[in-house]
Design an enzyme around this catalytic site. Structure first.
Site, PDB file in Angstrom:
ATOM      1  N   PHE A  33      -8.321  -8.755  19.563  1.00 23.04           N
ATOM      2  CA  PHE A  33      -8.140 -10.021  20.298  1.00 23.04           C
ATOM      3  C   PHE A  33      -9.445 -10.769  20.503  1.00 23.04           C
ATOM      4  O   PHE A  33      -9.569 -11.564  21.438  1.00 23.04           O
ATOM      5  CB  PHE A  33      -7.448  -9.762  21.659  1.00 23.04           C
ATOM      6  CG  PHE A  33      -6.140  -9.040  21.514  1.00 23.04           C
ATOM      7  CD1 PHE A  33      -5.052  -9.672  20.916  1.00 23.04           C
ATOM      8  CD2 PHE A  33      -6.002  -7.721  21.919  1.00 23.04           C
ATOM      9  CE1 PHE A  33      -3.840  -8.992  20.753  1.00 23.04           C
ATOM     10  CE2 PHE A  33      -4.799  -7.039  21.754  1.00 23.04           C
ATOM     11  CZ  PHE A  33      -3.721  -7.677  21.172  1.00 23.04           C
ATOM     12  N   GLU A  71     -15.015  -8.665  17.935  1.00 22.90           N
ATOM     13  CA  GLU A  71     -15.670  -9.483  16.910  1.00 22.90           C
ATOM     14  C   GLU A  71     -17.174  -9.222  16.960  1.00 22.90           C
ATOM     15  O   GLU A  71     -17.817  -9.053  15.933  1.00 22.90           O
ATOM     16  CB  GLU A  71     -15.375 -10.969  17.140  1.00 22.90           C
ATOM     17  CG  GLU A  71     -16.079 -11.870  16.119  1.00 22.90           C
ATOM     18  CD  GLU A  71     -15.709 -13.345  16.206  1.00 22.90           C
ATOM     19  OE1 GLU A  71     -14.669 -13.685  16.783  1.00 22.90           O
ATOM     20  OE2 GLU A  71     -16.493 -14.160  15.667  1.00 22.90           O
ATOM     21  N   ARG A 126     -15.932 -24.889  20.085  1.00 26.40           N
ATOM     22  CA  ARG A 126     -14.478 -25.011  19.946  1.00 26.40           C
ATOM     23  C   ARG A 126     -13.856 -25.636  21.199  1.00 26.40           C
ATOM     24  O   ARG A 126     -12.870 -26.354  21.113  1.00 26.40           O
ATOM     25  CB  ARG A 126     -13.846 -23.664  19.595  1.00 26.40           C
ATOM     26  CG  ARG A 126     -12.490 -23.802  18.939  1.00 26.40           C
ATOM     27  CD  ARG A 126     -11.931 -22.454  18.511  1.00 26.40           C
ATOM     28  NE  ARG A 126     -12.238 -22.101  17.137  1.00 26.40           N
ATOM     29  CZ  ARG A 126     -11.560 -22.530  16.071  1.00 26.40           C
ATOM     30  NH1 ARG A 126     -10.530 -23.336  16.212  1.00 26.40           N
ATOM     31  NH2 ARG A 126     -11.904 -22.152  14.860  1.00 26.40           N
ATOM     32  N   GLU A 174      -3.997 -17.191  16.552  1.00 22.36           N
ATOM     33  CA  GLU A 174      -4.385 -17.717  17.861  1.00 22.36           C
ATOM     34  C   GLU A 174      -3.530 -18.873  18.393  1.00 22.36           C
ATOM     35  O   GLU A 174      -3.273 -18.921  19.600  1.00 22.36           O
ATOM     36  CB  GLU A 174      -5.849 -18.181  17.816  1.00 22.36           C
ATOM     37  CG  GLU A 174      -6.841 -17.062  17.624  1.00 22.36           C
ATOM     38  CD  GLU A 174      -8.211 -17.599  17.234  1.00 22.36           C
ATOM     39  OE1 GLU A 174      -8.356 -18.076  16.090  1.00 22.36           O
ATOM     40  OE2 GLU A 174      -9.115 -17.563  18.071  1.00 22.36           O
TER      41      GLU A 174
HETATM   42  N1  MTE Z   1      -2.504  -9.620  17.018  1.00 26.56           N
HETATM   43  C1  MTE Z   1      -2.575  -8.304  17.319  1.00 26.56           C
HETATM   44  N2  MTE Z   1      -1.453  -7.579  17.267  1.00 26.56           N
HETATM   45  N3  MTE Z   1      -3.754  -7.727  17.669  1.00 26.56           N
HETATM   46  C2  MTE Z   1      -4.918  -8.459  17.757  1.00 26.56           C
HETATM   47  O1  MTE Z   1      -5.979  -7.902  18.078  1.00 26.56           O
HETATM   48  N4  MTE Z   1      -5.988 -10.678  17.494  1.00 26.56           N
HETATM   49  C3  MTE Z   1      -5.769 -12.127  17.513  1.00 26.56           C
HETATM   50  C4  MTE Z   1      -4.679 -12.504  16.523  1.00 26.56           C
HETATM   51  N5  MTE Z   1      -3.517 -11.692  16.710  1.00 26.56           N
HETATM   52  C5  MTE Z   1      -4.866  -9.854  17.447  1.00 26.56           C
HETATM   53  C6  MTE Z   1      -3.609 -10.383  17.060  1.00 26.56           C
HETATM   54  C7  MTE Z   1      -6.972 -12.890  17.195  1.00 26.56           C
HETATM   55  S1  MTE Z   1      -8.077 -13.186  18.423  1.00 26.56           S
HETATM   56  C8  MTE Z   1      -7.196 -13.391  15.949  1.00 26.56           C
HETATM   57  S2  MTE Z   1      -8.547 -14.356  15.616  1.00 26.56           S
HETATM   58  C9  MTE Z   1      -6.280 -13.127  14.841  1.00 26.56           C
HETATM   59  O2  MTE Z   1      -5.182 -12.302  15.213  1.00 26.56           O
HETATM   60  C10 MTE Z   1      -7.086 -12.468  13.718  1.00 26.56           C
HETATM   61  O3  MTE Z   1      -6.316 -12.111  12.643  1.00 26.56           O
HETATM   62  P1  MTE Z   1      -5.934 -13.121  11.449  1.00 26.56           P
HETATM   63  O4  MTE Z   1      -7.135 -13.928  11.172  1.00 26.56           O
HETATM   64  O5  MTE Z   1      -5.561 -12.221  10.372  1.00 26.56           O
HETATM   65  O6  MTE Z   1      -4.815 -13.950  11.990  1.00 26.56           O
HETATM   66  N1  HPA Z   2     -13.547 -18.608  15.796  1.00 27.58           N
HETATM   67  C1  HPA Z   2     -13.620 -17.288  15.974  1.00 27.58           C
HETATM   68  N2  HPA Z   2     -14.693 -16.601  15.813  1.00 27.58           N
HETATM   69  C2  HPA Z   2     -15.798 -17.254  15.441  1.00 27.58           C
HETATM   70  C3  HPA Z   2     -15.789 -18.626  15.238  1.00 27.58           C
HETATM   71  C4  HPA Z   2     -14.608 -19.345  15.417  1.00 27.58           C
HETATM   72  O1  HPA Z   2     -14.522 -20.564  15.252  1.00 27.58           O
HETATM   73  N3  HPA Z   2     -17.023 -18.991  14.882  1.00 27.58           N
HETATM   74  C5  HPA Z   2     -17.750 -17.854  14.897  1.00 27.58           C
HETATM   75  N4  HPA Z   2     -17.018 -16.804  15.226  1.00 27.58           N
HETATM   76 MO1  MOS Z   3     -10.158 -14.156  17.378  1.00 25.68          MO
HETATM   77  S1  MOS Z   3     -10.862 -14.703  19.220  1.00 25.68           S
HETATM   78  O1  MOS Z   3     -11.085 -15.398  16.579  1.00 25.68           O
HETATM   79  O2  MOS Z   3     -11.033 -12.701  17.120  1.00 25.68           O
END
Ligand code: MTE
Ligand code: HPA
Ligand code: MOS
Length: 762
Positions: A228, A232, A310, A713
């Site tokens: 979540f 990162e 953002r 997100e």
């Molecule tokens: N869904 C689950 N089940 N677990 C997670 O940790 N992270 C969220 C979202 N959905 C998350 C989630 C966040 S913060 C992001 S940025 C995106 O998943 C990242 O994955 P994606 O880029 O493949 O969508």
């Molecule tokens: N989103 C999520 N993570 C990031 C970003 C963003 O825009 N830029 C740098 N890390």
């Molecule tokens: Mo999602 S807050 O960009 O890991």
């Protein structure tokens, strides 16, 4: 294209049967040592004396590491180098790591850590971002996104309103806490298994701190029990600590944080306190918005500058506002460095404009939805940061939501209910969203894939994407399945490993599937073309024949041939045709100029509209979310189940942030809400009684993988609708009171608003 595979998450069976492996499930070598972190119990101070000898003398302890054991640089700040791995001299937040104790068991290591003697001279603690700003404690100079001429336009506005809006922090509460496992490798290197969203981030920072070249550090990730955003950047320190200990002792070392320590030591969603000024015509057109955001960054920069960008980009949400000046101030406070969290600053920006519209609606005695609908973005409108809207779905999702879920009738029903009931009040609110997809830092929008076809016809895919429950590996596997015409069991998406995918961006910004899926697509298409060229010779066809893969066979002009995938792969192998492909994808068209804060930062935007209905018990302050009904823009979704899961999960997490989750620090900087007994997250009883998310039809998106749109997100921000639905219900009970624009609206705050001694009119 609906079939059984595009309707499940490929890990589902393993997850529900307990076979999925997380860091703690991996078998570790005999003799592995365990580490525990010793941390500051002061919000701000100067270390006068640190004595680790008593811990070292403790039973089972092999080493105690401090800043003086660091061979490279004691520095883990990714954007700004302002964060030591282990405190040296000063401590800046309660929970800041000072030493690492390594022992035979985790319990012994923790016990020994208690014996460390550390005298810290206390200094003054700041936990409020406005106070930090007043004292000049800034992470970096203020940033401004500006369009039109705000100052010139106030005089043309019929209504001008100024106020303050505040939103709180949020604990990530991933099920799997932070942790890592490190093993020394031949030649002085180290292999790290980490629960991180950013394997390269871990590798790069570890290289710096350990004083090693990146090629001596291998980082491997199978999957996370949730990230979540909390992993990162902030999975990095634990991985480096484990690696440092492994290298020092030449033993395997494992470090996992117990829940309470995880909550105390890691940063959360940024709280914001903001000022706004909004100007409208009497018909409800928004002419100007001025906003100043005070971001609570915590004790170090971490990702705060990017999060702030953002916020500035999303503070007009789905609306076209011709004159905007949005300023962001990142404030240094004495709490753990706040970090990425689903939405990455976007939710805080969107909360502000919705708060401003709420106040404007109050002043104009209209439903907020009237102002919202009148200002929605249209194709060709320019965002304050310079990007022009394309394939805009703001009005479509609004109108389809309003029609599908009979908004007018629902609003009337709520008004009637409130006229007939005294102690129960209902509230309804509409929440449109518009979220930009791409890392706001353009260079990060790249990914790579390495695809092997083995001689038995099975396929291996490695990318930079990290599976954290969101289903990115399912989507990557589906991409390969579609291109090769193979079933699920012939594709294996491998662990995310820095030796197979180098220089990767973290899986974040909702762009994981797009970036890594597109890289996979490029590699698979290259392999397919090479194999089909061979098939053409094998089948003695002509060049313009259409050959495709389907059901593990080669098809010729839509008709099945006798040439199977397996035979073709074997033939290729015997003829020494290359059966591996590596590819890179870099998002086209995007660019951004940080000096003017203008450009095209996003590949595209995701839109949607939700209606929230709540009922408040005005005696007890408790409430229920009756329903969430939305039409959401998934593009051409190629996995409805995964996408719906993301939407529903995001909505729940958004409701939690806006209504009940409260991160509270004491005056000394100590986290008071450091357990699930004091930090309340939504449970099944807090879930909306009805949740109905529909897929917007006919939304094309060539910039997304398989024409889909990123989904991780954006749905989170629907949760803001829960807050304003509650505000509307409260207003029905206390029409005389000017309710504070302050989230979360916990039951406690509901009571404080409902029974404030006297009407407050500022
Ligand atoms: N869904 C689950 N089940 N677990 C997670 O940790 N992270 C969220 C979202 N959905 C998350 C989630 C966040 S913060 C992001 S940025 C995106 O998943 C990242 O994955 P994606 O880029 O493949 O969508
Ligand atoms: N989103 C999520 N993570 C990031 C970003 C963003 O825009 N830029 C740098 N890390
Ligand atoms: Mo999602 S807050 O960009 O890991």
């Amino acid at each position: 294209m609906q079939n059984s595979t595009n309707n499940k998450h490929f890990d589902a069976a393993r997850h529900v049967s307990g076979l999925s492996q997380f860091l703690d499930d991996m078998s570790i070598p005999e003799g592995t040592l365990h580490a525990a972190v010793f941390y500051a119990k002061v919000g701000h101070g100067h270390i006068k004396n640190l004595n680790t000898a008593p811990a070292l003398a403790h039973k089972g302890v092999h080493a105690v590491l401090t800043a003086s054991d660091i061979r490279g640089e004691n520095q883990i700040g990714g954007i700004i180098p302002d964060e030591p791995l282990l405190a040296d001299g000063d401590v800046h937040f309660w929970g800041q790591p000072i030493a690492v104790v390594v022992a035979e068991t985790a319990a012994l290591a923790r016990e020994a850590a208690l014996a460390i003697e550390c005298d810290i001279e206390a200094l003054s603690v700041i936990t409020d971002p406005r106070e930090a700003a007043a004292q000049g404690q800034l992470i970096m100079p203020a940033r401004t996104v500006e369009t039109g001429n705000v100052d010139a336009v106030w005089s043309e506005c019929d209504i001008v309103i100024e106020d303050k809006a505040e939103s709180g922090g949020q604990e990530h509460l991933y099920l799997e806490t932070q942790g890592a496992f490190a093993v020394p490798t031949e030649g002085g290197g180290v292999r790290i298994v980490s629960s991180t969203q950013g394997p390269t981030a871990v590798q790069r920072a570890a290289a710096k701190v350990l004083g090693l070249p990146m090629h001596l550090i291998e980082v491997d990730v199978l999957r996370l029990g949730g990230g979540f955003g909390g992993k990162e950047d902030q999975a990095t320190p634990w991985a480096i600590m484990a690696a440092m200990a492994a290298l020092k002792l030449n033993r395997a070392v494992k470090l996992t944080l117990p829940r309470q320590e995880d909550m105390r030591m890691t940063g959360k969603r940024h709280p914001y306190s903001s000022d706004f000024k909004i100007g409208l015509t009497k018909t409800g057109k928004i002419l100007a918005l001025e906003a100043t955001f005070y971001q609570d960054a915590g004790a170090a920069a971490d990702l705060s500058p990017a999060v702030l960008d953002r916020t500035l980009f999303h503070c007009t949400n789905s609306y076209f506002i011709p004159n905007v000046r949005a300023t962001g101030i990142s404030c240094r406070t004495n709490v753990p460095p706040n970090t990425a969290f689903r939405g990455f600053g976007g939710p805080q920006g969107m909360f502000l404009i919705e708060a401003a519209i709420y106040r404007a609606a109050e002043a104009m005695s209209v439903e907020a939805s009237v102002i919202q609908r009148a200002n929605l973005l249209r194709d060709g409108d320019t965002f304050p940061y310079g990007q022009v809207t394309e394939r805009c779905q703001a009005e479509r999702t609004w109108d389809e939501t309003a029609q599908t879920f009979a908004l007018k009738a629902a609003q009337k029903r709520v008004t009637d209910f409130n006229a007939q009931n005294i102690l129960y009040k209902k509230g309804i609110a509409v929440m449109p969203i518009c979220f930009g997809i791409s890392f706001t830092n353009t260079m990060m929008n790249q990914a790579s894939a390495l695809v092997h076809i083995y001689s038995d016809g099975s396929v291996s895919v490695s990318t930079g994407a990290v599976e954290m429950g969101q289903g990115v590996n399912t989507k990557i596997a589906q991409t390969a399945m579609m291109i090769f015409g193979l079933p699920e069991e012939r594709i294996k998406v491998q662990t995310t490993n820095t030796s197979r995918a180098a220089n990767t961006s973290p899986t974040a910004a909702s762009a994981g599937a797009d970036l890594n899926g597109k890289a996979t697509e490029i590699a698979c298409v290259a392999l397919r073309e090479r194999l089909l060229a061979l098939a053409r010779t094998e089948l003695r066809g002509t060049a313009d024949d259409t050959l495709t893969f389907h059901q593990e066979k080669v098809w010729h002009n839509g008709v099945e041939t006798s040439l199977t995938w397996n035979i073709l792969v074997q033939t290729a192998f015997f003829q020494r045709v290359k059966l591996s492909e590596q590819a890179q994808y870099a998002t086209p068209l995007i660019h951004f100029d940080k000096t003017t804060m203008k450009g095209r930062p996003f590949a595209y935007h995701v839109y949607g509209t939700a209606i929230f209905e709540v009922t408040v018990d005005c005696l007890r302050g408790v409430y229920e979310v009756e329903s969430v009904q939305a039409v959401h823009d998934f593009g051409q979704s190629f996995n409805h189940t995964v996408d719906l899961g993301q939407a529903e999960g995001g909505i729940m997490q958004g409701i939690g942030w806006m209504t009940m989750e409260e991160v509270i620090y004491g005056e000394n900087g100590r986290l008071l809400t450091d357990a699930l007994s004091t930090y309340k997250i939504p449970d099944i009883y807090a879930a909306p009684k009805r949740i109905d998310v529909r897929f917007l039809e006919n939304s094309e998106n060539p910039m997304g993988i398989m024409n889909s749109k990123a989904v991780g997100e954006p749905p989170f921000m629907y949760g803001i609708g829960a807050y304003f639905a509650l505000m509307n219900a409260l207003k029905a009970f206390r029409p005389d009171k000017r309710l504070l624009l302050k989230a979360p609206m916990s039951p406690e705050r509901v009571l404080m608003e409902l029974y404030a001694a006297a009407p407050v009119n500022t």
